[in-house]
Motif scaffolding. Sequence first.
Motif, PDB file in Angstrom:
ATOM      1  N   ALA A   1       0.837  -1.208   0.000  1.00 21.80           N
ATOM      2  CA  ALA A   1       0.000   0.000   0.000  1.00 21.80           C
ATOM      3  C   ALA A   1       0.867   1.251   0.000  1.00 21.80           C
ATOM      4  O   ALA A   1       0.572   2.223  -0.703  1.00 21.80           O
ATOM      5  N   SER A   2       1.948   1.223   0.766  1.00 19.49           N
ATOM      6  CA  SER A   2       2.849   2.375   0.822  1.00 19.49           C
ATOM      7  C   SER A   2       3.542   2.589  -0.521  1.00 19.49           C
ATOM      8  O   SER A   2       3.694   3.719  -0.988  1.00 19.49           O
ATOM      9  N   ARG A   3       3.950   1.501  -1.154  1.00 18.10           N
ATOM     10  CA  ARG A   3       4.617   1.626  -2.455  1.00 18.10           C
ATOM     11  C   ARG A   3       3.719   2.321  -3.471  1.00 18.10           C
ATOM     12  O   ARG A   3       4.144   3.248  -4.175  1.00 18.10           O
ATOM     13  N   VAL A   4       2.462   1.907  -3.513  1.00 16.05           N
ATOM     14  CA  VAL A   4       1.533   2.496  -4.476  1.00 16.05           C
ATOM     15  C   VAL A   4       1.208   3.939  -4.103  1.00 16.05           C
ATOM     16  O   VAL A   4       1.108   4.809  -4.966  1.00 16.05           O
ATOM     17  N   ARG A   5       1.052   4.194  -2.807  1.00 13.89           N
ATOM     18  CA  ARG A   5       0.752   5.554  -2.363  1.00 13.89           C
ATOM     19  C   ARG A   5       1.877   6.506  -2.740  1.00 13.89           C
ATOM     20  O   ARG A   5       1.640   7.650  -3.167  1.00 13.89           O
ATOM     21  N   VAL A   6       3.114   6.051  -2.618  1.00 15.35           N
ATOM     22  CA  VAL A   6       4.257   6.900  -2.972  1.00 15.35           C
ATOM     23  C   VAL A   6       4.337   7.089  -4.484  1.00 15.35           C
ATOM     24  O   VAL A   6       4.702   8.174  -4.960  1.00 15.35           O
ATOM     25  N   GLU A   7       3.993   6.067  -5.254  1.00 15.51           N
ATOM     26  CA  GLU A   7       3.945   6.236  -6.705  1.00 15.51           C
ATOM     27  C   GLU A   7       2.917   7.298  -7.082  1.00 15.51           C
ATOM     28  O   GLU A   7       3.142   8.119  -7.972  1.00 15.51           O
ATOM     29  N   GLU A   8       1.784   7.308  -6.393  1.00 19.37           N
ATOM     30  CA  GLU A   8       0.775   8.341  -6.632  1.00 19.37           C
ATOM     31  C   GLU A   8       1.321   9.717  -6.266  1.00 19.37           C
ATOM     32  O   GLU A   8       1.065  10.711  -6.953  1.00 19.37           O
ATOM     33  N   LEU A   9       2.062   9.777  -5.158  1.00 22.71           N
ATOM     34  CA  LEU A   9       2.655  11.050  -4.736  1.00 22.71           C
ATOM     35  C   LEU A   9       3.610  11.569  -5.802  1.00 22.71           C
ATOM     36  O   LEU A   9       3.622  12.762  -6.114  1.00 22.71           O
ATOM     37  N   LYS A  10       4.400  10.687  -6.391  1.00 22.84           N
ATOM     38  CA  LYS A  10       5.331  11.083  -7.445  1.00 22.84           C
ATOM     39  C   LYS A  10       4.594  11.633  -8.658  1.00 22.84           C
ATOM     40  O   LYS A  10       5.058  12.575  -9.300  1.00 22.84           O
ATOM     41  N   GLU A  11       3.443  11.047  -8.966  1.00 26.37           N
ATOM     42  CA  GLU A  11       2.673  11.481 -10.131  1.00 26.37           C
ATOM     43  C   GLU A  11       2.015  12.834  -9.916  1.00 26.37           C
ATOM     44  O   GLU A  11       1.998  13.674 -10.824  1.00 26.37           O
ATOM     45  N   ASP A  12       1.470  13.046  -8.726  1.00 24.69           N
ATOM     46  CA  ASP A  12       0.670  14.248  -8.487  1.00 24.69           C
ATOM     47  C   ASP A  12       1.430  15.371  -7.799  1.00 24.69           C
ATOM     48  O   ASP A  12       1.174  16.542  -8.047  1.00 24.69           O
ATOM     49  N   ILE A  13       2.325  15.022  -6.876  1.00 25.31           N
ATOM     50  CA  ILE A  13       3.077  16.034  -6.121  1.00 25.31           C
ATOM     51  C   ILE A  13       4.535  15.575  -6.120  1.00 25.31           C
ATOM     52  O   ILE A  13       5.120  15.238  -5.085  1.00 25.31           O
ATOM     53  N   GLY A  14       5.116  15.580  -7.312  1.00 24.35           N
ATOM     54  CA  GLY A  14       6.453  15.032  -7.487  1.00 24.35           C
ATOM     55  C   GLY A  14       7.508  15.673  -6.604  1.00 24.35           C
ATOM     56  O   GLY A  14       8.432  15.007  -6.133  1.00 24.35           O
ATOM     57  N   TRP A  15       7.378  16.977  -6.365  1.00 23.30           N
ATOM     58  CA  TRP A  15       8.384  17.652  -5.540  1.00 23.30           C
ATOM     59  C   TRP A  15       8.374  17.108  -4.114  1.00 23.30           C
ATOM     60  O   TRP A  15       9.438  16.992  -3.471  1.00 23.30           O
ATOM     61  N   ALA A  16       7.184  16.748  -3.590  1.00 25.42           N
ATOM     62  CA  ALA A  16       7.085  16.212  -2.231  1.00 25.42           C
ATOM     63  C   ALA A  16       7.798  14.863  -2.142  1.00 25.42           C
ATOM     64  O   ALA A  16       8.502  14.581  -1.163  1.00 25.42           O
ATOM     65  N   ALA A  17       7.621  14.030  -3.164  1.00 26.98           N
ATOM     66  CA  ALA A  17       8.303  12.734  -3.184  1.00 26.98           C
ATOM     67  C   ALA A  17       9.812  12.924  -3.251  1.00 26.98           C
ATOM     68  O   ALA A  17      10.574  12.211  -2.584  1.00 26.98           O
ATOM     69  N   ALA A  18      10.262  13.895  -4.048  1.00 25.59           N
ATOM     70  CA  ALA A  18      11.705  14.151  -4.161  1.00 25.59           C
ATOM     71  C   ALA A  18      12.279  14.613  -2.830  1.00 25.59           C
ATOM     72  O   ALA A  18      13.401  14.238  -2.457  1.00 25.59           O
ATOM     73  N   ALA A  19      11.524  15.422  -2.098  1.00 22.55           N
ATOM     74  CA  ALA A  19      11.999  15.929  -0.812  1.00 22.55           C
ATOM     75  C   ALA A  19      12.110  14.798   0.219  1.00 22.55           C
ATOM     76  O   ALA A  19      13.119  14.689   0.931  1.00 22.55           O
ATOM     77  N   ILE A  20      11.098  13.949   0.303  1.00 22.49           N
ATOM     78  CA  ILE A  20      11.126  12.865   1.284  1.00 22.49           C
ATOM     79  C   ILE A  20      12.156  11.806   0.896  1.00 22.49           C
ATOM     80  O   ILE A  20      12.762  11.168   1.760  1.00 22.49           O
ATOM     81  N   ALA A  21      12.372  11.612  -0.401  1.00 23.40           N
ATOM     82  CA  ALA A  21      13.350  10.616  -0.847  1.00 23.40           C
ATOM     83  C   ALA A  21      14.744  10.921  -0.311  1.00 23.40           C
ATOM     84  O   ALA A  21      15.556  10.006  -0.122  1.00 23.40           O
ATOM     85  N   GLN A  22      15.035  12.189  -0.044  1.00 22.83           N
ATOM     86  CA  GLN A  22      16.354  12.548   0.479  1.00 22.83           C
ATOM     87  C   GLN A  22      16.521  12.192   1.956  1.00 22.83           C
ATOM     88  O   GLN A  22      17.600  12.368   2.522  1.00 22.83           O
ATOM     89  N   LEU A  23      15.471  11.673   2.583  1.00 20.79           N
ATOM     90  CA  LEU A  23      15.544  11.225   3.970  1.00 20.79           C
ATOM     91  C   LEU A  23      15.704   9.707   4.066  1.00 20.79           C
ATOM     92  O   LEU A  23      15.674   9.139   5.156  1.00 20.79           O
ATOM     93  N   GLU A  24      15.872   9.044   2.936  1.00 19.09           N
ATOM     94  CA  GLU A  24      15.969   7.581   2.905  1.00 19.09           C
ATOM     95  C   GLU A  24      17.076   7.077   3.823  1.00 19.09           C
ATOM     96  O   GLU A  24      18.168   7.642   3.887  1.00 19.09           O
ATOM     97  N   GLY A  25      16.767   5.993   4.555  1.00 15.76           N
ATOM     98  CA  GLY A  25      17.740   5.379   5.448  1.00 15.76           C
ATOM     99  C   GLY A  25      17.780   5.990   6.833  1.00 15.76           C
ATOM    100  O   GLY A  25      18.428   5.450   7.736  1.00 15.76           O
ATOM    101  N   GLU A  26      17.096   7.116   7.020  1.00 18.59           N
ATOM    102  CA  GLU A  26      17.068   7.785   8.316  1.00 18.59           C
ATOM    103  C   GLU A  26      15.974   7.179   9.189  1.00 18.59           C
ATOM    104  O   GLU A  26      15.285   6.225   8.796  1.00 18.59           O
ATOM    105  N   GLN A  27      15.801   7.746  10.370  1.00 15.76           N
ATOM    106  CA  GLN A  27      14.769   7.272  11.288  1.00 15.76           C
ATOM    107  C   GLN A  27      14.006   8.458  11.848  1.00 15.76           C
ATOM    108  O   GLN A  27      14.589   9.499  12.175  1.00 15.76           O
ATOM    109  N   VAL A  28      12.681   8.312  11.923  1.00 15.70           N
ATOM    110  CA  VAL A  28      11.834   9.333  12.517  1.00 15.70           C
ATOM    111  C   VAL A  28      11.428   8.882  13.926  1.00 15.70           C
ATOM    112  O   VAL A  28      11.436   7.677  14.204  1.00 15.70           O
ATOM    113  N   PRO A  29      11.087   9.863  14.812  1.00 11.24           N
ATOM    114  CA  PRO A  29      11.007  11.313  14.570  1.00 11.24           C
ATOM    115  C   PRO A  29      12.383  11.940  14.352  1.00 11.24           C
ATOM    116  O   PRO A  29      13.391  11.433  14.841  1.00 11.24           O
TER     117      PRO A  29
END
Length: 494
Positions: free
Chosen positions: A375-403
């Motif tokens: 579900a997350s994979r598909v949701r992120v694909e949708e994010l890339k299609e509609d709000i691509g800049w948001a996906a690009a911004a979050i992609a730069q946090l890959e490998g990190e941990q929240v909060p």
Amino acid sequence: MTAAPTTDEYRTLITRALGVALDADTDNPDLRRLFTPSSHRLALDPDVTVVRGARGTGKTYWAKALTDPELRDVAARSYMMPRLRRVRVTTGFTTGGGSDTPYPSKRKIARLLREVTGPDVYEFFWYAVVMMALDVPEIASIPDWADRVRWAGENEDAYEDALREADRKARDSGETRVLLFDALDHLHADRATADRLVSALFQVALELRLTTGALRAKIFVRPDMYDSAPKRFPDASKLGANAADLEWSRENLYGLLFHRLGNDPSAEAEKFRAQYGEWRPEGEGRFIAPVDVIADEKCQEKVFVSLAGPYMGTDRRKGHTFTWVPNHLQDGKGRVSPRTWLLALRAAAALTTERYATQPYALHYEALRESLHEASRVRVEELKEDIGWAAAAIAQLEGEQVPMEPSHVRFLWEQGSLTGLLRDMVVADEGAGGPEEGRDGGSGPRDADDHFALIEELVDLGVLTKRTSGALDLPDVYRLAFNIGRKGGVPRKS
């Protein structure tokens, strides 16, 4: 009484009933599967001008359904809104656009806005679109969109004449003429330009409502785009007073699931219907569920427990399935996309078949947990299609941990040259011009240079959340696909 479906039959039913395409751009509404949540009634009222909805909440689905007389009739019956049977619907804008549509493609919009300038160009653009939708021969005979916009600006009287004539014809026929506008995040790659276009559309739509008796616009728009579009025109406050929101409560999500299961054309669906009250046939294979199956959460929990068991483990300490699944599919605004919801359950059925086929329930709790990744994979694909800049911004946090502290987020963005990347995306998007000709990631952010503003915009979108301490978090429905960890949360795939 008809025997209850076996575990295998339930699993087969879930897989088949939810197995069709779940993307609104390719999944056209149909008579059997059309579900009418009680909370969406106002959104379909012809007099409601603005319908706000996040990605996946049903904007494009309803826009398509409203163009189909048979589906409008279903909605008219369900919502006790006979006026829906007396509307004529024309699409004024959506994705695509070409020689056979009354609206231009994204690339043509970018080009004509370079060729045609002036303070009123955005309003004149929509004048041209409206006249094309109303089949005004004078403007339809002009082959080029830039020339159409120029003509509309030079012949404002022709626009007013066209509205009066269309209004008269609609009144004489007893119809309401509705112009639909959808996918506004695909108007232009530059957010400021997109906002000005949306603002001008709001103004044109409001004038239609206030100056004609039978012409209406219905605009499906993301909430953040509604908020950011300037509203500095007369009577702008009336726009918000005449708006509706597409929201999905937990009750609605379960109602959608059971409606889909009960309307599958199979023997398993017939057995399912027989277990839970009197389903009312509406003809052509369509059935309406009993009110408690659609609207009573206690009954809904009983039905879901028969499919998935009561707990997300061997006892209640791991959580109750009925609340756990929708809670973990929420974005930062507490919204669950119905598309993501159905996809997760379909994936859980498939995983149960592969790994837990001998278990007593159609959906195993470990399969439900693992289905969040799909579900997350598909949701992120949708994010890339509609709000691509948001996906690009979050992609730069890959490998990190929240909060994660905002200062660390900004550090990672500076390290990854996010501002330059976002600027390049806008340039590339303007050149591509739309999904039919290349990459299209919707409009860009409001201010690519301001990382503080980017964080706030991502929070507004529900992609990020902000804790009371100020630390930033990420909902599971985005976090998992971006490979970002959270202590104690659903683990990332190794």
